[in-house]
Scaffold this motif. Structure first.
Motif, PDB file in Angstrom:
ATOM      1  N   ILE A 117      -1.099  43.240  44.357  1.00 13.94           N
ATOM      2  CA  ILE A 117      -2.042  44.283  44.769  1.00 13.94           C
ATOM      3  C   ILE A 117      -3.393  44.031  44.120  1.00 13.94           C
ATOM      4  CG2 ILE A 117      -0.262  46.034  45.138  1.00 13.94           C
ATOM      5  CD1 ILE A 117      -1.074  47.272  42.440  1.00 13.94           C
ATOM      6  N   ASN A 118      -4.403  44.672  44.654  1.00 14.91           N
ATOM      7  CA  ASN A 118      -5.763  44.585  44.117  1.00 14.91           C
ATOM      8  C   ASN A 118      -6.140  45.940  43.533  1.00 14.91           C
ATOM      9  OD1 ASN A 118      -5.819  42.060  45.273  1.00 14.91           O
ATOM     10  ND2 ASN A 118      -6.894  42.727  47.089  1.00 14.91           N
ATOM     11  N   ARG A 119      -6.893  45.904  42.450  1.00 13.80           N
ATOM     12  CA  ARG A 119      -7.376  47.146  41.842  1.00 13.80           C
ATOM     13  C   ARG A 119      -8.806  46.914  41.365  1.00 13.80           C
ATOM     14  NH1 ARG A 119      -3.250  49.827  38.143  1.00 13.80           N
ATOM     15  NH2 ARG A 119      -2.397  50.390  40.130  1.00 13.80           N
ATOM     16  N   VAL A 120      -9.643  47.955  41.505  1.00  7.93           N
ATOM     17  CA  VAL A 120     -11.048  47.877  41.089  1.00  7.93           C
ATOM     18  C   VAL A 120     -11.221  48.704  39.824  1.00  7.93           C
ATOM     19  CG1 VAL A 120     -13.420  48.390  41.742  1.00  7.93           C
ATOM     20  CG2 VAL A 120     -11.819  47.527  43.455  1.00  7.93           C
ATOM     21  N   TYR A 121     -11.909  48.122  38.846  1.00  4.94           N
ATOM     22  CA  TYR A 121     -12.174  48.779  37.564  1.00  4.94           C
ATOM     23  C   TYR A 121     -13.678  48.838  37.348  1.00  4.94           C
ATOM     24  CZ  TYR A 121      -7.291  47.625  36.635  1.00  4.94           C
ATOM     25  OH  TYR A 121      -5.929  47.507  36.707  1.00  4.94           O
TER      26      TYR A 121
ATOM     27  N   VAL B  98     -20.164  47.466  35.230  1.00  8.19           N
ATOM     28  CA  VAL B  98     -19.818  46.368  36.126  1.00  8.19           C
ATOM     29  C   VAL B  98     -18.564  46.774  36.887  1.00  8.19           C
ATOM     30  CG1 VAL B  98     -19.153  43.946  36.213  1.00  8.19           C
ATOM     31  CG2 VAL B  98     -20.776  44.706  34.494  1.00  8.19           C
ATOM     32  N   ARG B  99     -18.532  46.438  38.168  1.00  6.83           N
ATOM     33  CA  ARG B  99     -17.347  46.697  38.991  1.00  6.83           C
ATOM     34  C   ARG B  99     -16.564  45.389  39.090  1.00  6.83           C
ATOM     35  NH1 ARG B  99     -15.571  46.643  44.154  1.00  6.83           N
ATOM     36  NH2 ARG B  99     -17.441  45.648  44.959  1.00  6.83           N
ATOM     37  N   VAL B 100     -15.294  45.421  38.676  1.00  8.29           N
ATOM     38  CA  VAL B 100     -14.460  44.230  38.628  1.00  8.29           C
ATOM     39  C   VAL B 100     -13.229  44.465  39.497  1.00  8.29           C
ATOM     40  CG1 VAL B 100     -13.075  42.753  37.130  1.00  8.29           C
ATOM     41  CG2 VAL B 100     -15.238  43.677  36.303  1.00  8.29           C
ATOM     42  N   LYS B 101     -12.971  43.523  40.406  1.00  4.96           N
ATOM     43  CA  LYS B 101     -11.793  43.597  41.269  1.00  4.96           C
ATOM     44  C   LYS B 101     -10.793  42.544  40.806  1.00  4.96           C
ATOM     45  CE  LYS B 101     -10.640  43.841  46.178  1.00  4.96           C
ATOM     46  NZ  LYS B 101     -11.211  43.708  47.531  1.00  4.96           N
ATOM     47  N   VAL B 102      -9.565  43.004  40.493  1.00  3.55           N
ATOM     48  CA  VAL B 102      -8.522  42.151  39.941  1.00  3.55           C
ATOM     49  C   VAL B 102      -7.299  42.203  40.849  1.00  3.55           C
ATOM     50  CG1 VAL B 102      -7.010  41.783  37.939  1.00  3.55           C
ATOM     51  CG2 VAL B 102      -9.348  42.577  37.606  1.00  3.55           C
ATOM     52  N   SER B 103      -6.625  41.050  40.982  1.00  6.53           N
ATOM     53  CA  SER B 103      -5.387  40.965  41.750  1.00  6.53           C
ATOM     54  C   SER B 103      -4.268  40.520  40.814  1.00  6.53           C
ATOM     55  CB  SER B 103      -5.543  39.963  42.891  1.00  6.53           C
ATOM     56  OG  SER B 103      -4.323  39.818  43.589  1.00  6.53           O
ATOM     57  N   ALA B 104      -3.091  41.147  40.994  1.00  7.02           N
ATOM     58  CA  ALA B 104      -1.903  40.770  40.224  1.00  7.02           C
ATOM     59  C   ALA B 104      -0.702  41.469  40.835  1.00  7.02           C
ATOM     60  CB  ALA B 104      -2.058  41.142  38.755  1.00  7.02           C
ATOM     61  N   ALA B 105       0.460  41.121  40.352  1.00 11.56           N
ATOM     62  CA  ALA B 105       1.670  41.808  40.794  1.00 11.56           C
ATOM     63  C   ALA B 105       1.590  43.277  40.378  1.00 11.56           C
ATOM     64  CB  ALA B 105       2.900  41.147  40.186  1.00 11.56           C
ATOM     65  N   ARG B 106       2.179  44.127  41.168  1.00  3.31           N
ATOM     66  CA  ARG B 106       2.136  45.564  40.894  1.00  3.31           C
ATOM     67  C   ARG B 106       2.641  45.873  39.488  1.00  3.31           C
ATOM     68  NH1 ARG B 106       5.538  49.258  44.679  1.00  3.31           N
ATOM     69  NH2 ARG B 106       4.218  48.191  46.164  1.00  3.31           N
ATOM     70  N   SER B 107       3.694  45.207  39.058  1.00  4.10           N
ATOM     71  CA  SER B 107       4.250  45.463  37.716  1.00  4.10           C
ATOM     72  C   SER B 107       3.252  45.095  36.620  1.00  4.10           C
ATOM     73  CB  SER B 107       5.548  44.683  37.526  1.00  4.10           C
ATOM     74  OG  SER B 107       5.301  43.294  37.611  1.00  4.10           O
ATOM     75  N   VAL B 108       2.408  44.095  36.862  1.00  7.99           N
ATOM     76  CA  VAL B 108       1.396  43.701  35.880  1.00  7.99           C
ATOM     77  C   VAL B 108       0.264  44.722  35.863  1.00  7.99           C
ATOM     78  CG1 VAL B 108      -0.344  41.967  35.295  1.00  7.99           C
ATOM     79  CG2 VAL B 108       1.943  41.247  36.019  1.00  7.99           C
ATOM     80  N   LEU B 109      -0.265  45.061  37.030  1.00  8.56           N
ATOM     81  CA  LEU B 109      -1.413  45.986  37.096  1.00  8.56           C
ATOM     82  C   LEU B 109      -1.057  47.419  36.719  1.00  8.56           C
ATOM     83  CD1 LEU B 109      -3.593  44.894  40.154  1.00  8.56           C
ATOM     84  CD2 LEU B 109      -3.979  44.539  37.731  1.00  8.56           C
ATOM     85  N   SER B 110       0.225  47.758  36.773  1.00  6.80           N
ATOM     86  CA  SER B 110       0.591  49.132  36.399  1.00  6.80           C
ATOM     87  C   SER B 110       0.333  49.397  34.922  1.00  6.80           C
ATOM     88  CB  SER B 110       2.056  49.409  36.736  1.00  6.80           C
ATOM     89  OG  SER B 110       2.894  48.600  35.933  1.00  6.80           O
ATOM     90  N   ASP B 111       0.318  48.326  34.112  1.00 10.97           N
ATOM     91  CA  ASP B 111       0.095  48.481  32.666  1.00 10.97           C
ATOM     92  C   ASP B 111      -1.335  48.141  32.256  1.00 10.97           C
ATOM     93  OD1 ASP B 111       2.730  49.215  32.288  1.00 10.97           O
ATOM     94  OD2 ASP B 111       3.391  47.145  31.956  1.00 10.97           O
ATOM     95  N   VAL B 112      -2.199  47.804  33.203  1.00 11.43           N
ATOM     96  CA  VAL B 112      -3.564  47.391  32.890  1.00 11.43           C
ATOM     97  C   VAL B 112      -4.512  48.579  33.057  1.00 11.43           C
ATOM     98  CG1 VAL B 112      -5.482  45.898  33.585  1.00 11.43           C
ATOM     99  CG2 VAL B 112      -3.159  44.996  33.534  1.00 11.43           C
ATOM    100  N   SER B 113      -5.351  48.805  32.038  1.00 13.83           N
ATOM    101  CA  SER B 113      -6.399  49.823  32.139  1.00 13.83           C
ATOM    102  C   SER B 113      -7.750  49.124  31.997  1.00 13.83           C
ATOM    103  CB  SER B 113      -6.230  50.889  31.060  1.00 13.83           C
ATOM    104  OG  SER B 113      -6.513  50.346  29.795  1.00 13.83           O
ATOM    105  N   SER B 114      -8.819  49.853  32.203  1.00 15.57           N
ATOM    106  CA  SER B 114     -10.159  49.261  32.115  1.00 15.57           C
ATOM    107  C   SER B 114     -10.449  48.725  30.709  1.00 15.57           C
ATOM    108  CB  SER B 114     -11.230  50.258  32.535  1.00 15.57           C
ATOM    109  OG  SER B 114     -11.176  51.400  31.729  1.00 15.57           O
TER     110      SER B 114
END
Length: 181
Positions: A27-31, A53-69
Motif C-alpha cells: 500500500i501507499n501512504r502519504v506523510y 514536506v509531503r512524502v509518499k511511501v510504499s510498503a507492505a501493509r504490515s510494515v506501514l501499519s507500524d510507521v508514523s511520520s
C-alpha cells in the motif's frame, strides 16, 4: 506420479503467493514531515524555520501499519552554506522495507542570515499608576543590559528593550521594593 507432484508444488506456491499478496498487500501512504536542517554553520541562522514536506511511501501493509511520520526523516544538508538564499535538494530516509515514491517539493529555498549578538540597555516602563502618596526616586536594574542573539536582520530592527514593571496593591508604604520582571 512426478508430474502430479510438480503440479501440486506449483499450485501450492501459486496459492501461497495469492494469499500473501491478498493478506499483506503493498500500500501507499502519504506523510507530512517537518524538514530538518542539518550541518548549519554556527555563524548562520536559517530564517525560514517551519518547512513541511509531503512524502509518499510504499510498503507492505504490515510494515506501514507500524510507521508514523516520526519514523521518516526529510532533511537538507547545509554544509558549507553562506549567508543568502540557496536552493537545496531534499533528502528522505524511510524505514527498512519501505520504498520512497514521491517527495514534494523535491528542493527548497533556504534563506540564511548572519548570527550576531548585540547588547541593549534595558528601559523600565511602569504599566500602572503609582498611588498618589508614593513616588519613585530611583530604579536599579540588575542586570541593566541584555545581550540578544539572532539573525542580523532581526537584531537590526530592535529599537529598545523594555522591562515592564507592575505595582503591587500592597505597595502603600514608604520603603524599598524589589520587583521581579
Amino acid at each position: 506420479n512426478n508430474f502430479i507432484k510438480v503440479l501440486a508444488c506449483v499450485a501450492a506456491f501459486s496459492l501461497w503467493l495469492y494469499v500473501m499478496s491478498d493478506q499483506n498487500p503493498s500500500i501507499n501512504r502519504v506523510y507530512t514531515i517537518n524538514l530538518e536542517k542539518r550541518n548549519v554553520p554556527s555563524t548562520l541562522v536559517v530564517m525560514n524555520n517551519q518547512i513541511t514536506v509531503r512524502v509518499k511511501v510504499s510498503a507492505a501493509r504490515s510494515v506501514l501499519s507500524d510507521v508514523s511520520s516520526s519514523d521518516i526523516r526529510a532533511y537538507v544538508d547545509l554544509t558549507g552554506i553562506e549567508k543568502g538564499t540557496h536552493e537545496k535538494q531534499i533528502f528522505v530516509a524511510v524505514p527498512p522495507d519501505g520504498q520512497l515514491l514521491e517527495v514534494a517539493p523535491e528542493s527548497v529555498s533556504i534563506v540564511t542570515d548572519s548570527r550576531i549578538g548585540r547588547n541593549f540597555p534595558i528601559n523600565v516602563r511602569f504599566d500602572s499608576q503609582l498611588p498618589e502618596e508614593l513616588t519613585v526616586r530611583t530604579v536599579s536594574l540588575v542586570p541593566n543590559v541584555v545581550t540578544v542573539h539572532g539573525a542580523e536582520s532581526t537584531i537590526d530592527r530592535i529599537d529598545q528593550i523594555e522591562a515592564i514593571c507592575s505595582f503591587d496593591r500592597n505597595m502603600r508604604n514608604k520603603g524599598q521594593y524589589t520587583i521581579n520582571i
